[in-house]
Design an enzyme around this catalytic site. Structure first.
Site, PDB file in Angstrom:
ATOM      1  N   GLN A 181     -14.161   1.428  -9.442  1.00 30.10           N
ATOM      2  CA  GLN A 181     -13.588   2.694  -8.980  1.00 30.10           C
ATOM      3  C   GLN A 181     -14.515   3.882  -9.225  1.00 30.10           C
ATOM      4  O   GLN A 181     -14.265   4.980  -8.710  1.00 30.10           O
ATOM      5  CB  GLN A 181     -12.248   2.948  -9.664  1.00 30.10           C
ATOM      6  CG  GLN A 181     -12.358   3.271 -11.151  1.00 30.10           C
ATOM      7  CD  GLN A 181     -11.018   3.324 -11.842  1.00 30.10           C
ATOM      8  OE1 GLN A 181     -10.338   2.311 -11.988  1.00 30.10           O
ATOM      9  NE2 GLN A 181     -10.626   4.521 -12.270  1.00 30.10           N
ATOM     10  N   CYS A 199      -7.530   4.257 -10.151  1.00 30.43           N
ATOM     11  CA  CYS A 199      -7.135   2.912 -10.581  1.00 30.43           C
ATOM     12  C   CYS A 199      -5.856   2.466  -9.898  1.00 30.43           C
ATOM     13  O   CYS A 199      -5.668   1.277  -9.602  1.00 30.43           O
ATOM     14  CB  CYS A 199      -6.977   2.873 -12.092  1.00 30.43           C
ATOM     15  SG  CYS A 199      -5.750   4.051 -12.740  1.00 30.43           S
ATOM     16  N   HIS A 226      -3.247   3.834 -17.155  1.00 31.87           N
ATOM     17  CA  HIS A 226      -4.212   3.079 -16.347  1.00 31.87           C
ATOM     18  C   HIS A 226      -3.488   1.956 -15.601  1.00 31.87           C
ATOM     19  O   HIS A 226      -2.532   1.375 -16.127  1.00 31.87           O
ATOM     20  CB  HIS A 226      -5.297   2.501 -17.261  1.00 31.87           C
ATOM     21  CG  HIS A 226      -6.449   1.859 -16.545  1.00 31.87           C
ATOM     22  ND1 HIS A 226      -7.047   2.415 -15.437  1.00 31.87           N
ATOM     23  CD2 HIS A 226      -7.121   0.688 -16.795  1.00 31.87           C
ATOM     24  CE1 HIS A 226      -8.037   1.633 -15.041  1.00 31.87           C
ATOM     25  NE2 HIS A 226      -8.095   0.583 -15.835  1.00 31.87           N
TER      26      HIS A 226
END
Length: 504
Positions: free
Chosen positions: A112, A118, A259
């Site tokens: 990424q 993410c 995340h």
């Protein structure tokens, strides 16, 4: 198959006007407080803690330690996580270890970069794995399309699961479905959406593993992975996670997840009570070729777990897979008048197909309403704006062309939209003495209309934020200026926050 019941979340912007000025905004918003990359002292401190706290993994320099956390993590808090849906428990016995990598179900690990996307990589990753599992084909889908073309304001500043865009939620050109990487390559930035694109892949559905709890139980997540393929989950990232090299990660913290990753398998024999096999999006140079062993329950891994349902590619292929959009004045004429499609039988046996539409203002070529295709055969189908469109009232009218494989029973809908009359714009005339936006608040909410927004104009008695002590900008005729907000101040606008304004 379970079907997800999550609606598209709206993000709105509210503008309050007190001066004769138009405002255009351009800046970048960070989803989390800025944290510097890890230096040699940070890594030494982590190594010291590892020895003292009996960590069962090693830490060291890797590509992730060279990036700030906001460029690595972008899973935003989700106030609507409690959906109530729950995957039915159908299995009482599952293997003690399972790994989709051993079943050729995982494409290469992606990167990424320095962008909090993410959420997009986790969303796309689950679909790419499902395609590889069901079709035996490795495809590279565009994360950038999700980053740039969603209606929620998600981007490098963070986001949430976006699987609905692979089912029926539309982009800025009113099209759902995944886009190939080659059509919209990853830019590692919030670049403009350049649609229309072709959309060759669609999910059948998606759902929460357990929408009654934040982190589903281990056995239910195992079943979702086993039945549907790798699942999208949240996890909390700290410095130790960032610097992970190999081993079983056990230095978790019980904090809200920041995340988004994938879980591709498990092993009950590793760790204290078992581990998940976690797939990250920080390149194959992080961790164990892009993967991590992480103990069950560590760092809230499994938060808001989501599975995808993909039943495999149908024999009937339609191209292009994008909306037919036509425009014109009331009564016509409308342009474009026609949209040509090619339908192909990609299967190994003959199929019967049909194309149909419900609205009288759209018509399908008469020989395409029912037809047979042998293996590898193709034929054209044309959708046209019918003469009945001349009677449509001003506004946006929506229908679909339904391409159906009558043999398999599966249908591919292609949106059709016609805009009758001109788009509505909020325009302020500076030639008149009367300023019609003076003392007004304008609320713009993104939607899937041709205009792109629904609008609500209301009286305003005060600014949402007291401007006392601020600096009044003075512009001459046709003048413009950049304004940098002082003391780290930011202005919310369409789901993001900006520190620089352009006025002109």
């Amino acid at each position: 198959m379970p079907v997800a019941g999550q609606a598209v979340r709206e993000s709105s912007m509210r503008c309050t006007f007190f001066t004769r000025m138009a405002v255009l905004v351009s800046a970048v918003c960070l989803a989390f407080p800025a944290m510097a990359q890890l230096d040699a002292d940070d890594l030494a401190e982590l190594a010291r803690r590892a020895a003292e706290e009996d960590w069962t993994f090693t830490v060291g320099a890797n590509p992730a330690t060279e990036r700030p956390t906001e460029g690595l993590c972008g899973k935003l808090p989700n106030p609507d996580w409690r959906t109530g849906e729950r995957l039915a428990r159908t299995k009482t016995e599952l293997p003690s270890a399972f790994d989709w990598r051993d079943m050729a179900g995982c494409p290469p690990v992606r990167d990424q970069g320095d962008c909090g996307s993410c959420w997009a990589f986790s969303t796309v990753g689950a679909f790419e794995c499902a395609i590889l599992i069901m079709d035996g084909v490795e495809v590279d889908l565009s994360e950038q399309w999700l980053v740039s073309c969603n209606f929620e304001g998600f981007g490098c500043n963070g986001g949430l699961w976006a699987h609905q865009y692979f089912v029926d939620a539309v982009d800025w050109c009113f099209d759902p479905g995944a886009v190939l990487e080659e059509e919209f390559p990853y830019a590692e930035a919030d670049v403009p959406c350049g649609c229309p694109y072709n959309h060759p892949y669609f999910l059948d559905s998606w759902g929460r593993v357990d929408g009654t709890v934040m982190v589903p139980d281990v056995e239910l997540m195992k079943q979702a992975i086993y039945d549907y393929g790798p699942i999208s989950v949240g996890v909390y990232v700290n410095n130790a996670f960032q610097a992970y090299l190999d081993g079983v990660f056990n230095a978790g913290e019980d904090k809200p997840t920041n995340h988004a990753v994938l879980l591709v398998g498990w092993d009950d024999a590793l760790g204290a009570e078992g581990v998940w096999i976690l797939r990250n999006s920080w390149s194959a140079e992080w961790g164990m070729s892009g993967y991590m062993y992480i103990e069950y329950g560590c760092s809230r891994v499994g938060d808001e777990a989501v599975y995808v349902v993909y039943n495999g590619a149908d024999a009937l292929e339609v191209a292009p897979v994008r909306s037919f959009v036509s425009r014109g004045p009331e009564g016509g004429p409308f342009a474009p008048v026609n949209q040509a499609y090619t339908v192909t039988n990609r299967g190994g046996a003959a199929i019967t197909c049909s194309a149909a539409t419900a609205a009288e203002w759209v018509q399908i070529s008469t020989d395409a309403k029912a037809f047979a295709l042998g293996p590898g055969e193709s034929r054209p189908v044309t959708a046209s704006i019918a003469p009945e469109a001349a009677a449509l009232a001003p506004g946006v009218h929506v229908d679909e062309v339904l391409f159906t494989n009558e043999t398999s029973g599966r249908t591919r809908p292609i949106p059709v939209r016609i805009q009758v009359g001109a788009m509505e714009y909020f325009v302020e005339s500076f030639e008149d003495d009367e300023f019609d936006l003076h003392y007004k608040t304008l609320l713009l909410t993104p939607d899937a209309s041709i205009d792109g927004f629904s609008a609500l104009l209301e009286p305003a008695a005060a600014f949402p934020t007291d401007p006392a002590g601020g600096t009044a900008p003075y512009l001459g005729d046709d003048g413009c200026m950049d304004i940098n907000l002082a003391d780290g101040a930011e202005m919310p606008f369409l789901g993001e926050s900006y520190s620089t304004l352009y006025m002109g």
